[in-house]
Enzyme design. Structure first.
Site, PDB file in Angstrom:
ATOM      1  CG  ASP A  24      -8.555   3.316  -4.970  1.00 48.83           C
ATOM      2  OD1 ASP A  24      -9.775   3.095  -5.106  1.00 48.83           O
ATOM      3  OD2 ASP A  24      -7.703   2.882  -5.748  1.00 48.83           O
ATOM      4  CD  GLU A  82      -2.924  -0.843  -0.192  1.00 48.45           C
ATOM      5  OE1 GLU A  82      -2.972   0.277  -0.741  1.00 48.45           O
ATOM      6  OE2 GLU A  82      -3.523  -1.829  -0.637  1.00 48.45           O
ATOM      7  CE1 TYR A 139      -7.056   2.676  -0.881  1.00 41.02           C
ATOM      8  CE2 TYR A 139      -4.715   3.032  -0.446  1.00 41.02           C
ATOM      9  CZ  TYR A 139      -5.735   2.272  -0.997  1.00 41.02           C
ATOM     10  OH  TYR A 139      -5.428   1.103  -1.640  1.00 41.02           O
TER      11      TYR A 139
END
Length: 303
Positions: free
Chosen positions: A149, A48, A131
């Site tokens: 996102d 991520e 996020y």
DNA sequence: AAAACGTGGAC
DNA sequence: TGTCCAAGTTT
């Protein structure tokens, strides 16, 4: 007289979206390394960080090397932050490497070396915003969170609101919609988060969207409206050439390649304009990406 | 709230 | 060739 786009959660039928999108995901989900069980929460978290503003294709090789070198947060925490910056290579936005290292240190010190499961605890780690906290909690731990996102925002903008692109900045209405569309069941919600994101990444793309392969084209508000072109303020465009960012990038590239501390002269060679060059270097030092040593030499940070 | 923050591939 | 875009966060 025109009608407003349909953004009211009450007017959408969640399950009419969930079932086809989840079915499509079963068939078309990419086999990405951070989706495999052996990736664990740390693998998900590393991915991520790397995927923040960087395409999957460029992340893949760096991700593999990173996990091989630092298989657990404590492994990264025990190494110098500069090594993280070096291993980051050319992924861009190298502050992410520093923040990932900082997050690993915090996890090691405050969470016993395990990536926390709690959204609020994730959010408190450096480099993790709304996020990423939701993504890790959802993808790694199967929790029910709205994972909003750029891909999901675009899918919702089209499928629900009937416009080509979402607003420049995420709005409260978008968050509300994302929450309203989240399946009640936890496991299904986590699956939905990954599926809706994948649909945006593979089919409902920013350019050259492929409605012919879209599982919800028949109910997509934008498709039904004849795919009207974006109308409104221009989507933010980035300039790069000649900016401090470009100079910072050149400076850091020299330091990444160097084994030993680099003399000032070697850095001076990357940019002709002395004022901007000095400002860029100062910025890197201020950000902790570069460590100045006595005698006018520089290196990636040891601490 | 707007702007800074890298890099490279695609069209 | 230049513009657009890529799983955002921080200040």
């Amino acid at each position: 007289m025109t009608t407003m786009p349909t953004t009211d959660p009450d007017t959408v039928s969640p399950d009419a979206l969930h079932t086809p999108v989840l079915g499509w995901f079963d068939q078309h989900a990419r086999d990405l390394p951070w989706r495999r069980p052996e990736a664990g929460a740390w693998g998900v978290m590393v991915s991520e960080f790397m995927l923040q503003q960087t395409p999957v294709s460029r992340v893949l090789p760096v991700y593999e090397q990173w996990l091989a070198r630092w298989p657990r947060p404590a492994d990264l925490a025990a190494d110098a932050p500069g090594e993280a910056v070096r291993a980051w290579g050319r992924l861009g936005y190298p502050r992410r490497a520093l923040r990932l290292h900082g997050a690993a240190v915090a996890i090691t010190e405050r969470h016993g070396g395990d990536v926390p499961r709690d959204h609020a605890q994730l959010l408190s780690l450096p480099g993790i915003g709304e996020y990423t906290a939701a993504a890790v909690a959802s993808f790694a731990y199967g929790q029910r969170h709205a994972v909003l996102d750029t891909n999901v925002r675009r899918v919702f903008a089209r499928a629900v609101s009937g416009v080509q692109y979402p607003p420049n900045a995420t709005t409260a209405a978008e968050r509300r919609l994302a929450r309203a569309l989240l399946p009640d069941d936890e496991a299904r919600a986590a699956r939905w988060a990954a599926a809706s994101m994948e649909l945006g990444a593979l089919v409902c793309t920013a350019r050259n969207e492929d409605c012919g392969r879209c599982p919800i084209a028949a109910s997509c508000a934008w498709h039904l409206a004849g795919k009207p072109a974006h109308d409104g303020p221009p989507r933010r465009g980035q300039t790069y050439a000649g900016t401090d960012r470009q100079v910072r990038g050149k400076l850091l590239a020299v330091l990444r390649e160097a084994v030993d501390p680099v003399p000032q002269a070697a850095l001076d060679a990357v940019w002709h304009e002395p004022v901007q060059r000095a400002r860029a270097l100062d910025g890197l030092v201020a950000d902790g990406l570069v460590e100045p040593l006595a005698g006018g030499v520089y290196r990636l940070p040891l601490t």
